[in-house]
Design a protein around this motif. Structure first.
Motif, PDB file in Angstrom:
ATOM      1  N   GLY A 143      56.573  50.559 -24.543  1.00  0.00           N
ATOM      2  CA  GLY A 143      57.485  50.473 -23.412  1.00  0.00           C
ATOM      3  C   GLY A 143      56.799  49.994 -22.154  1.00  0.00           C
ATOM      4  N   VAL A 144      55.602  50.496 -21.895  1.00  0.00           N
ATOM      5  CA  VAL A 144      54.863  50.077 -20.696  1.00  0.00           C
ATOM      6  C   VAL A 144      54.504  48.593 -20.778  1.00  0.00           C
ATOM      7  CG1 VAL A 144      52.716  50.386 -19.406  1.00  0.00           C
ATOM      8  CG2 VAL A 144      53.977  52.386 -20.229  1.00  0.00           C
ATOM      9  N   VAL A 145      54.054  48.140 -21.942  1.00  0.00           N
ATOM     10  CA  VAL A 145      53.699  46.725 -22.120  1.00  0.00           C
ATOM     11  C   VAL A 145      54.923  45.830 -21.913  1.00  0.00           C
ATOM     12  CG1 VAL A 145      52.920  44.997 -23.792  1.00  0.00           C
ATOM     13  CG2 VAL A 145      51.746  47.199 -23.627  1.00  0.00           C
ATOM     14  N   LEU A 146      56.052  46.200 -22.516  1.00  0.00           N
ATOM     15  CA  LEU A 146      57.282  45.408 -22.366  1.00  0.00           C
ATOM     16  C   LEU A 146      57.749  45.386 -20.915  1.00  0.00           C
ATOM     17  CD1 LEU A 146      59.297  46.565 -25.522  1.00  0.00           C
ATOM     18  CD2 LEU A 146      58.079  44.408 -25.207  1.00  0.00           C
ATOM     19  N   ALA A 147      57.626  46.535 -20.229  1.00  0.00           N
ATOM     20  CA  ALA A 147      58.053  46.602 -18.833  1.00  0.00           C
ATOM     21  C   ALA A 147      57.162  45.741 -17.946  1.00  0.00           C
ATOM     22  CB  ALA A 147      58.044  48.044 -18.358  1.00  0.00           C
ATOM     23  N   LEU A 148      55.856  45.786 -18.178  1.00  0.00           N
ATOM     24  CA  LEU A 148      54.934  44.996 -17.359  1.00  0.00           C
ATOM     25  C   LEU A 148      55.176  43.509 -17.550  1.00  0.00           C
ATOM     26  CD1 LEU A 148      51.594  46.997 -17.783  1.00  0.00           C
ATOM     27  CD2 LEU A 148      53.044  46.842 -15.741  1.00  0.00           C
ATOM     28  N   TYR A 149      55.358  43.068 -18.801  1.00  0.00           N
ATOM     29  CA  TYR A 149      55.591  41.639 -19.002  1.00  0.00           C
ATOM     30  C   TYR A 149      56.977  41.246 -18.526  1.00  0.00           C
ATOM     31  CZ  TYR A 149      55.136  36.975 -20.847  1.00  0.00           C
ATOM     32  OH  TYR A 149      55.053  35.607 -20.939  1.00  0.00           O
ATOM     33  N   GLY A 150      57.948  42.154 -18.633  1.00  0.00           N
ATOM     34  CA  GLY A 150      59.272  41.862 -18.085  1.00  0.00           C
ATOM     35  C   GLY A 150      59.223  41.674 -16.577  1.00  0.00           C
ATOM     36  N   ALA A 151      58.467  42.537 -15.892  1.00  0.00           N
ATOM     37  CA  ALA A 151      58.303  42.386 -14.447  1.00  0.00           C
ATOM     38  C   ALA A 151      57.584  41.074 -14.126  1.00  0.00           C
ATOM     39  CB  ALA A 151      57.534  43.574 -13.886  1.00  0.00           C
ATOM     40  N   TYR A 152      56.603  40.722 -14.960  1.00  0.00           N
ATOM     41  CA  TYR A 152      55.895  39.453 -14.740  1.00  0.00           C
ATOM     42  C   TYR A 152      56.842  38.266 -14.910  1.00  0.00           C
ATOM     43  CZ  TYR A 152      52.963  35.406 -15.610  1.00  0.00           C
ATOM     44  OH  TYR A 152      52.419  34.141 -15.559  1.00  0.00           O
ATOM     45  N   GLN A 153      57.764  38.352 -15.872  1.00  0.00           N
ATOM     46  CA  GLN A 153      58.719  37.254 -16.049  1.00  0.00           C
ATOM     47  C   GLN A 153      59.527  37.007 -14.778  1.00  0.00           C
ATOM     48  OE1 GLN A 153      60.884  38.487 -19.648  1.00  0.00           O
ATOM     49  NE2 GLN A 153      60.139  36.621 -20.641  1.00  0.00           N
ATOM     50  N   ILE A 154      59.930  38.084 -14.118  1.00  0.00           N
ATOM     51  CA  ILE A 154      60.707  37.944 -12.878  1.00  0.00           C
ATOM     52  C   ILE A 154      59.864  37.264 -11.813  1.00  0.00           C
ATOM     53  CG2 ILE A 154      61.909  39.196 -11.059  1.00  0.00           C
ATOM     54  CD1 ILE A 154      62.551  41.356 -13.127  1.00  0.00           C
ATOM     55  N   VAL A 155      58.626  37.746 -11.646  1.00  0.00           N
ATOM     56  CA  VAL A 155      57.732  37.160 -10.636  1.00  0.00           C
ATOM     57  C   VAL A 155      57.382  35.722 -10.997  1.00  0.00           C
ATOM     58  CG1 VAL A 155      55.449  37.340  -9.581  1.00  0.00           C
ATOM     59  CG2 VAL A 155      56.791  39.411 -10.005  1.00  0.00           C
ATOM     60  N   ALA A 156      57.079  35.479 -12.272  1.00  0.00           N
ATOM     61  CA  ALA A 156      56.659  34.148 -12.704  1.00  0.00           C
ATOM     62  C   ALA A 156      57.774  33.123 -12.527  1.00  0.00           C
ATOM     63  CB  ALA A 156      56.221  34.190 -14.163  1.00  0.00           C
ATOM     64  N   PHE A 157      59.001  33.516 -12.793  1.00  0.00           N
ATOM     65  CA  PHE A 157      60.111  32.568 -12.673  1.00  0.00           C
ATOM     66  C   PHE A 157      60.264  32.078 -11.234  1.00  0.00           C
ATOM     67  CE2 PHE A 157      64.602  31.818 -11.662  1.00  0.00           C
ATOM     68  CZ  PHE A 157      64.831  30.723 -12.468  1.00  0.00           C
TER      69      PHE A 157
END
Length: 463
Positions: A143-157
């Motif tokens: 869950g932590v890994v998915l949340a961190l990469y999900g947050a990165y997707q928002i920032v990266a976009f």
């Protein structure tokens, strides 16, 4: 920059599968920590079908059963699992003898057998304190890994950084939006298949927090809240519907505890609105709900029907006797396509369009009898977990069961059924229902030593 499939996918799947095989040979219980991730991470090898970890690792478990030539199964579960296996055999025989798509029949039959192997393995391993602890921790880390990469997707976009988007096979990748806001998919294949995994992972974080004190307890609480918060940005209507139904069921099972959960939840919502984040998110959720309601109202009259559930529902009404017995394993793609034409069963270019509902898919594959037997067994198991005070397993399996009405969750359900049976096997018979605490009865999450690992229960019964 959005990217999708790359040669790294194949290397990742090969490496992770090799690691799983090594663990099965050396110390199988360690695989319990990796199973939650293996059933979610979307990397694949384009060979015959898209080979993912949620296919290769269950197949390894199936091969393990074949090599050992024995099956561990609790006596209490043998009647219902035996009946489901008999229905599976009859449906597979019907598909191979009268079906028109023998390739799908073979692939789907192998899929169901590997799901059964996953259930048996998780049951065997979760009967030890170490196996169960690794399982819960594995979910929390996922869950932590998915949340961190999900947050990165928002920032990266918004920053123009490279990110892995929604992978559409080997032909490319894209991203999804809802009311102008980005819908994350993290390392899963689509947003709608990410939310329920993160929800269960958040439950695992909260359950681990109940076993800790001081700073570790606060860290787990923060991790769980963060995973839940990021999961909202999937903006999946089916996910929000599952949460609503889940909370309604929790109000019945845990009425007192629900009051304690609602207070911090309401406080978090008020804080989000005060900071200016709540309004756009609420509007986006409302927009998604309205769009899906309109889609359902239009039904098959729409210019382009994407949701196969609409075809399935109509087929139910038109062929009630056939649906009572099913159409054969893996045959509903061609059955729907033959009944409704292009767009049903097969999409553009002849690609398969899967059903976004475990209930509908099981009904097509096993008939209404098999689907009802499957869900009645799940409800009975949830109630048994509830009576034994297994709060985490009760809530997790309850949510996955509710979510299965609108998403395919068979493998995660099989995993949790096996773990739940393993925990119930160790519970004292006719034990009174414990207080509704978000914890693990008789389970310690202290580091496992060689001495504690040696204290394992006797071997489960062999079938």
């Amino acid at each position: 920059m959005i990217f999708g499939y790359s040669p790294f996918d194949s290397l990742f799947v090969l490496g992770a599968t090799a690691l799983a095989a090594w663990l099965l040979i050396r110390r199988p219980v360690r695989l319990m920590a990796y199973l939650p991730s293996a059933l979610c991470l979307y990397f694949f090898i384009p060979f015959l079908t898209l080979l993912t970890l949620w296919q290769t690792i269950p197949l390894l478990l199936l091969a393990r059963i074949g090599l050992r030539a024995r099956v561990f199964l609790p006596r209490s579960a043998r009647p219902i699992l035996g009946a489901l296996f008999l229905i599976f055999c009859l449906s597979a025989l019907y598909a191979f003898s009268t079906g028109t798509d023998l390739e799908r029949a073979a692939i789907r039959s192998l899929y169901y057998l590997s799901a059964f192997a996953l259930l048996l393995f998780s049951y065997e391993m979760s009967r030890t304190a170490e196996g169960y602890a690794l399982f819960v921790r594995g979910f929390a880390v996922l869950g932590v890994v998915l949340a961190l990469y999900g947050a990165y997707q928002i920032v990266a976009f918004y920053a123009g950084l490279p990110m892995r988007g929604i992978v559409r096979g080997t032909r490319g990748a894209d991203i999804a939006f809802e009311n102008g806001l980005l819908r994350i998919n993290s390392l899963a294949n689509e947003p709608k298949r990410l939310g329920y995994v993160m929800f269960v992972s958040a439950l695992a974080c909260f359950a681990l927090a109940a076993e800790q004190t001081g700073k570790p307890r606060r860290r787990y609480h923060v991790a769980g809240a963060g995973v839940l918060a990021i999961s909202i940005t999937t903006f999946a209507g089916s996910y929000f519907l599952a949460i609503a139904l889940f909370l309604a069921a929790c109000a019945i099972l845990y009425p007192i505890r629900m009051q304690a959960w609602l207070v911090p939840g309401a406080g978090a919502l008020l804080l989000a609105f005060a900071l200016g984040y709540g309004q756009p998110i609420a509007e986006t959720i409302q927009h998604g709900v309205e769009r899906r309601v309109a889609e359902i109202e239009v039904g098959l009259e729409g210019q382009r029907v994407y949701r196969q559930e609409l075809y399935a529902q109509d087929y139910f009404f038109e062929h009630p006797w056939q649906i009572a017995t099913g159409v054969g394993i893996g045959q509903y793609y061609k059955v729907l396509n033959r009944e409704y034409g292009p767009g049903a069963g097969y999409g553009d270019g002849g690609s398969l369009v899967p059903m976004n509902s475990t209930f509908f898919e099981l009904t097509f594959d096993f008939g209404a009898i098999g689907a009802l037997l499957f869900y009645s067994g799940l409800i009975g198991l949830i109630l048994q977990l509830w009576r034994n005070g297994q709060v985490f397993l009760t809530l997790a399996l309850l949510f996955l069961t509710v979510q299965s009405l609108t998403i395919l969750t068979q493998l995660y359900v099989a995993l949790f059924v096996g773990v739940s049976l393993g925990q119930l096997q160790n519970a004292p018979r006719h034990a009174p229902r414990r207080a509704a605490r978000f914890s693990f009865p008789n389970r310690s999450f202290e580091p496992v030593t060689k001495r504690s690992a040696a204290r394992t229960p006797s071997d489960p019964p062999v079938l």
